[in-house]
Motif scaffolding. Sequence first.
Motif, PDB file in Angstrom:
ATOM      1  N   ASN A  73       0.809  -1.213   0.000  1.00  0.00           N
ATOM      2  CA  ASN A  73       0.000   0.000   0.000  1.00  0.00           C
ATOM      3  C   ASN A  73       0.846   1.268   0.000  1.00  0.00           C
ATOM      4  O   ASN A  73       1.827   1.372   0.745  1.00  0.00           O
ATOM      5  CB  ASN A  73      -0.923   0.014   1.228  1.00  0.00           C
ATOM      6  CG  ASN A  73      -2.354  -0.325   0.873  1.00  0.00           C
ATOM      7  OD1 ASN A  73      -2.813  -0.078  -0.245  1.00  0.00           O
ATOM      8  ND2 ASN A  73      -3.075  -0.884   1.813  1.00  0.00           N
ATOM      9  N   ASP A  74       0.446   2.207  -0.854  1.00  0.00           N
ATOM     10  CA  ASP A  74       1.086   3.520  -0.937  1.00  0.00           C
ATOM     11  C   ASP A  74       2.560   3.410  -1.302  1.00  0.00           C
ATOM     12  O   ASP A  74       3.370   4.278  -0.959  1.00  0.00           O
ATOM     13  CB  ASP A  74       0.921   4.295   0.371  1.00  0.00           C
ATOM     14  CG  ASP A  74       1.159   5.789   0.180  1.00  0.00           C
ATOM     15  OD1 ASP A  74       1.052   6.275  -0.963  1.00  0.00           O
ATOM     16  OD2 ASP A  74       1.484   6.475   1.173  1.00  0.00           O
ATOM     17  N   LYS A 119      -8.292   5.923  -5.239  1.00  0.00           N
ATOM     18  CA  LYS A 119      -6.869   5.569  -5.188  1.00  0.00           C
ATOM     19  C   LYS A 119      -6.242   5.702  -6.568  1.00  0.00           C
ATOM     20  O   LYS A 119      -5.097   6.173  -6.708  1.00  0.00           O
ATOM     21  CB  LYS A 119      -6.707   4.135  -4.666  1.00  0.00           C
ATOM     22  CG  LYS A 119      -7.107   3.937  -3.206  1.00  0.00           C
ATOM     23  CD  LYS A 119      -6.212   4.720  -2.280  1.00  0.00           C
ATOM     24  CE  LYS A 119      -6.358   4.269  -0.817  1.00  0.00           C
ATOM     25  NZ  LYS A 119      -7.701   4.388  -0.279  1.00  0.00           N
ATOM     26  N   THR A 136       3.804  12.096  -8.980  1.00  0.00           N
ATOM     27  CA  THR A 136       3.277  10.981  -8.183  1.00  0.00           C
ATOM     28  C   THR A 136       3.237   9.702  -9.005  1.00  0.00           C
ATOM     29  O   THR A 136       3.653   8.628  -8.537  1.00  0.00           O
ATOM     30  CB  THR A 136       1.859  11.304  -7.677  1.00  0.00           C
ATOM     31  OG1 THR A 136       1.904  12.492  -6.889  1.00  0.00           O
ATOM     32  CG2 THR A 136       1.314  10.166  -6.840  1.00  0.00           C
ATOM     33  N   TYR A 160      -2.060   0.396  -4.498  1.00  0.00           N
ATOM     34  CA  TYR A 160      -2.966   0.376  -3.351  1.00  0.00           C
ATOM     35  C   TYR A 160      -3.800  -0.892  -3.372  1.00  0.00           C
ATOM     36  O   TYR A 160      -4.069  -1.451  -4.435  1.00  0.00           O
ATOM     37  CB  TYR A 160      -3.909   1.581  -3.374  1.00  0.00           C
ATOM     38  CG  TYR A 160      -3.253   2.891  -3.029  1.00  0.00           C
ATOM     39  CD1 TYR A 160      -2.960   3.217  -1.705  1.00  0.00           C
ATOM     40  CD2 TYR A 160      -2.928   3.805  -4.028  1.00  0.00           C
ATOM     41  CE1 TYR A 160      -2.350   4.428  -1.387  1.00  0.00           C
ATOM     42  CE2 TYR A 160      -2.324   5.011  -3.722  1.00  0.00           C
ATOM     43  CZ  TYR A 160      -2.048   5.323  -2.394  1.00  0.00           C
ATOM     44  OH  TYR A 160      -1.440   6.515  -2.087  1.00  0.00           O
TER      45      TYR A 160
END
Length: 242
Positions: free
Chosen positions: A175-176, A193, A203, A180
């Motif tokens: 996760n992250d 997400k 990102t 996700y």
Amino acid sequence: VTFSINQSDGITTVSENLKEDTYSHFDIKKDIKVIYNFIDFSRFSLQPKDHFKKAIAPNNERILIHTSNFRKVKRTEDVIRMFKKVQERIPSKLLMVGDGPERNANEQLCRELDICDNVRFLGKQDAIEEILSVSDLFIMPSESESFGLAALEAMACKVPVITSNAGGLPELNINDFCGYMCDVGDIDDMAEKAISILSEEATLNRFKENALARAKDFDLKKILPIYIDYYKEVLQQSMVNK
């Protein structure tokens, strides 16, 4: 199945989850060794396919991708419904790769949601690594996965992943970091997400680099020696038993 496993000299499985499921569903008396699936980077790696990407997304739209055998367990309708939410906020395209019993229903759903112009059903493809190379985000909302090899193939091509938290997927997806995980069926969370990854170039690039880094943990060169050592162990033990 029970008989075959219990009569075997060595048993491996591709995730802790599948190991636990095996013990739960069958009366197994043997030890099971977990050896994760691997990826062959000589095949699965980012390839220069800019011309292909331009043909799919002429206005630099984000490209989401799903690959599967289109069975109910893959929850392919979830992919389409979450994409509908994503493309309302981010210009994007969806590639549906593969074939199976749910494909016709998926195509009908696209018509009902009026998103046919942004969805491509590509059928079965041999050179999946070429399609992954033009993609920005891989979607796997399955209600059951023993490991998630298709997600690993995507990560090897620098494609971050949105997956469910079912089966062995938590052992692959972080996760992250490389993507996700969301609860099975939570289309809203999957869409949010996805949007969080796709909204900004910096990102997205960070997740892409992290996806490749995570995939390297499952490099064939790392996993193959584990199999070889286990084969040697099984052979030696069988000789002792004889």
